[in-house]
Scaffold this motif. Sequence first.
Motif: not given
Length: 501
Positions: A289, A292-293, A296, A298, A304
């Motif tokens: 991941q 995606s991290m 990220r 949000a 978030e």
Amino acid sequence: MKKLTVVFWAALFILLFFVVYGVIAPDNFQATTAAVRDFISSTFGWYYLLAVTGFVIFCGYIVVSPYGRIKLGKPDDTPDYSYLTWFAMLFSAGMGIGLVFWGAAEPVAHYMTDPPMAETGSDDAVMEAMRFSFFHWGIHAWAIYAVVAMALAYFKFRKDAPGLISGTLGPVLGSYSKGRSGNVIDILAVTATVVGVAGTLGFGAVQINGGVGFLFGVPIGFPSQFVIILIVTVLFMISAYTGLNRGIKILSNVNLVLAVTLFGFLFIFGPTLFNLNLFTNTIGTYIQQLPSMSFRIAPFEEDERAWIDGWTIFYWAWWISWSPFVGSFIARVSKGRTLREFVLGVLLVPAIVGFLWFAIFGGSAIFLEQQGTAAISELATEEALFGVLDNFPLGTVMSLIAITLIGTFFITSADSGTFILGMQTTNGSLTPPKSVKLVWGLMLSITASILLFTGGLQGLENAMIIAALPFSVIMILMAYSLLKSLRIERIALEKEAQKKK
């Protein structure tokens, strides 16, 4: 003091202004820095994510490209330090206090009080807690350090440029890398260095206070922390006067021994199987991941996004604000290594050590919470480590070792910081005058004290995020400048090889 530059006086004036501001109007100072921090986090969060991920990609490219064979130095230069001492220095300077401070506190916070996305106290929260701890302290953090260190070491040891941030920007800025514009760049680097190192020293003082408070009932608060800073200031100034090859080298090896002792104790007496399973699983999900991290943000989830601003953006800003210091120090001790060897060593070894540290200390804290043995999440952040150790054999002895480790990390970071600040303000001298190091040592301690006095841990975080923004732009220029110079050198080497044929 004849070697002093305008950078010394300008940076000192700027920092003294903020120190006086913090003393005269502490509430206003705290409110102002908090407002600026909130603006930067909410407005430039996307920029931090893109910039730091770009640094990771840049480092990966250096490893796989032909540039990886180029040395940080002349072709016949050899490393000054063995691998073990080199790694010990990287670990001590890079994030020693931070790992001890957050090793148990961050995972348990993500698990029980402030999870990224999962339900508080759930199994998914355990996985998230460990994965994001790895993310914040892993490859991305060390890529930030590596970019600054690579550029400084390459231009200093291979191109004989001054050991200054401005000295790495010649291929991009030309003559503008010198004179007034160069001074402005170096002043930004010095102020960022002072804020980053002072912030970390503040964390160290808070945790030492937390440890002696947990063990002996010493009051936790600014007065105790100020006394701790005074005591450690004397110690690290003594170390600074002994020089790089004595003071810092010896203390770095002491740090390594103490850290291994503490780690080995909890590895053996803690929930070993639980921690090893957690480590193995988290490594897999971290790798899976990571993309995606890394991106990220949000944008449609307010809670978030607030979490990202408070944790990920804070960490990226912390590492950037600390990178002039850590990068300069790593560059200083990495002469003679190839770019590929350097990047792999700086990115992988400390990151893996950090992963193991979080798996053992964070895993033990989570295990105690899950079993209902101890409510580590209810302790103050600075007490989490000692709360964990208290639940295993020889807990008091290990807590005393932990306090000693924090103290030696404190001394090493401040010692290294005075050397780097002395170098940056004496036109890159590798042997800055002791009087200059004394001035910067006092300035680090005063700045840490003011940040704690005006806002505690939050004040430290605010200052680091603010200092990081302008220097991040300089870092991007440094990466581009290094790449441009490497391309020019490669073309020249290819032409020379063709002539020999």
